[in-house]
Structures are given as structure tokens and as C-alpha cells.
Design a protein around this motif. Structure first.
Motif, short mmCIF file in Angstrom:
data_model
loop_
_atom_site.label_atom_id
_atom_site.label_comp_id
_atom_site.label_asym_id
_atom_site.label_seq_id
_atom_site.Cartn_x
_atom_site.Cartn_y
_atom_site.Cartn_z
N UNK A 35 0.84 -1.20 0.00
CA UNK A 35 0.00 0.00 0.00
C UNK A 35 0.88 1.25 0.00
N UNK A 36 1.95 1.23 0.77
CA UNK A 36 2.85 2.38 0.81
C UNK A 36 3.49 2.64 -0.55
N UNK A 37 3.89 1.56 -1.23
CA UNK A 37 4.47 1.72 -2.57
C UNK A 37 3.41 2.23 -3.55
N UNK A 38 2.18 1.74 -3.42
CA UNK A 38 1.09 2.19 -4.28
C UNK A 38 0.83 3.69 -4.07
N UNK A 39 0.81 4.12 -2.81
CA UNK A 39 0.61 5.54 -2.51
C UNK A 39 1.72 6.38 -3.16
N UNK A 40 2.95 5.90 -3.04
CA UNK A 40 4.09 6.61 -3.64
C UNK A 40 3.94 6.70 -5.16
N UNK A 41 3.55 5.59 -5.79
CA UNK A 41 3.34 5.58 -7.24
C UNK A 41 2.26 6.59 -7.65
N UNK A 42 1.19 6.64 -6.89
CA UNK A 42 0.10 7.57 -7.19
C UNK A 42 0.59 9.01 -7.07
N UNK A 43 1.32 9.30 -6.01
CA UNK A 43 1.84 10.66 -5.82
C UNK A 43 2.81 11.04 -6.94
N UNK A 44 3.68 10.14 -7.31
CA UNK A 44 4.67 10.42 -8.36
C UNK A 44 4.04 10.59 -9.73
N UNK A 45 2.85 10.01 -9.92
CA UNK A 45 2.21 10.03 -11.24
C UNK A 45 0.91 10.83 -11.26
N UNK A 46 0.73 11.69 -10.29
CA UNK A 46 -0.52 12.44 -10.16
C UNK A 46 -0.94 13.13 -11.46
N UNK A 47 -0.03 13.71 -12.19
CA UNK A 47 -0.37 14.42 -13.42
C UNK A 47 0.07 13.67 -14.68
#
Length: 140
Positions: free
Chosen positions: A38-50
Motif C-alpha cells: 500500500x505504501x508503494x502504491x501511494x508513492x506511485x500515485x503521488x509520483x504520477x498524479x499528473x
């Protein structure tokens, strides 16, 4: 000298086999299909927000999705008879993060996406239940 070559070749083969069977990760050529925390998923989402090339897919039912989902996620119902066809209609070169309630359906979806030839898929372990347990935000 010949013996050394054969031993080195054997070691390289064994290393290649070991790398190819790492649990939770399928890597074929440049393809990556991987389970992430989940932590890695959150990081991926933040890094790819736009990033329009990064797509979040919630594979739960429309009812589950309407109750809560991760911001920006699209819903493709795993139980729909058209599920495989809907996945097959997606751009296989984009990067996907998939999740469900606890990780079972998304794990099965990962296998299907592998069969369909998707290039980059991350499956969130523990699903939205683990996401919420960690305190990450959802849309209600």
C-alpha cells in the motif's frame, strides 16, 4: 579454463532462473507485472498524479466503488462478463495500478493482464481495506 567457463555459465543460468521466479513479480523483456505494498502504491500515485499514462483501476463491483474508492480510479468490475474484453480494450503500453477490496480479485486481474500482454501493471497488496487501515484517503 574450460571448466571455469562452464561453471560461470551454470551460475549465470541459475541466477537468471532465480530472478525469474521472484514471488509477486513477473518480468518479461521490458514488461513489469508486480505486487506492491500500500505504501508503494501511494508513492506511485503521488509520483504520477499528473501523468496521463498512469491509470488506477478499481476492479470491485460498481456498488463497492460508489461507496468509496481511491481518487482518480476508474471502475472495471471483475465480476462482469465483459471484464476481460474491457481490459483488452485498454492501451497495453500505459502503466496501471490495480486494486480491489483485499487483494484477491486484483491478483486474478493481474494474471489476466499478463495474459493480455500489458507492459506495466502494479497490483496493490491488501486492497482498499489495507489502504484505509494505513490512513490513506478515499473518495466517498
Amino acid at each position: 579454463m574450460r571448466k571455469t567457463k562452464y561453471i560461470l555459465a551454470a551460475i549465470l543460468v541459475l541466477f537468471a532462473l532465480a530472478v525469474s521466479v521472484v514471488p509477486g513479480c513477473v518480468q518479461k523483456d521490458d514488461r513489469v507485472l508486480k505486487r506492491v505494498s500500500v505504501d508503494e502504491a501511494y508513492r506511485l500515485i503521488q509520483e504520477n498524479r499528473d501523468n496521463p499514462e498512469f491509470i488506477i483501476i478499481d476492479v470491485r463491483t460498481p456498488q463497492e466503488y460508489s461507496q468509496m474508492h481511491i481518487d482518480g480510479a476508474i471502475n472495471i468490475d471483475f465480476y462482469s462478463p465483459k471484464f476481460r474484453d474491457e481490459l483488452n480494450g485498454l492501451d497495453k503500453s500505459k502503466t496501471y495500478l490495480i486494486y480491489c477490496r483485499t487483494g484477491h480479485r486484483s491478483g486474478e486481474a493481474l494474471k489476466i493482464m499478463d495474459e493480455l500482454g500489458f507492459e506495466h501493471v502494479y497490483e496493490m497488496e491488501g486492497g482498499i481495506m489495507q489502504w484505509m487501515a494505513k490512513g490513506y484517503p478515499v473518495i466517498k
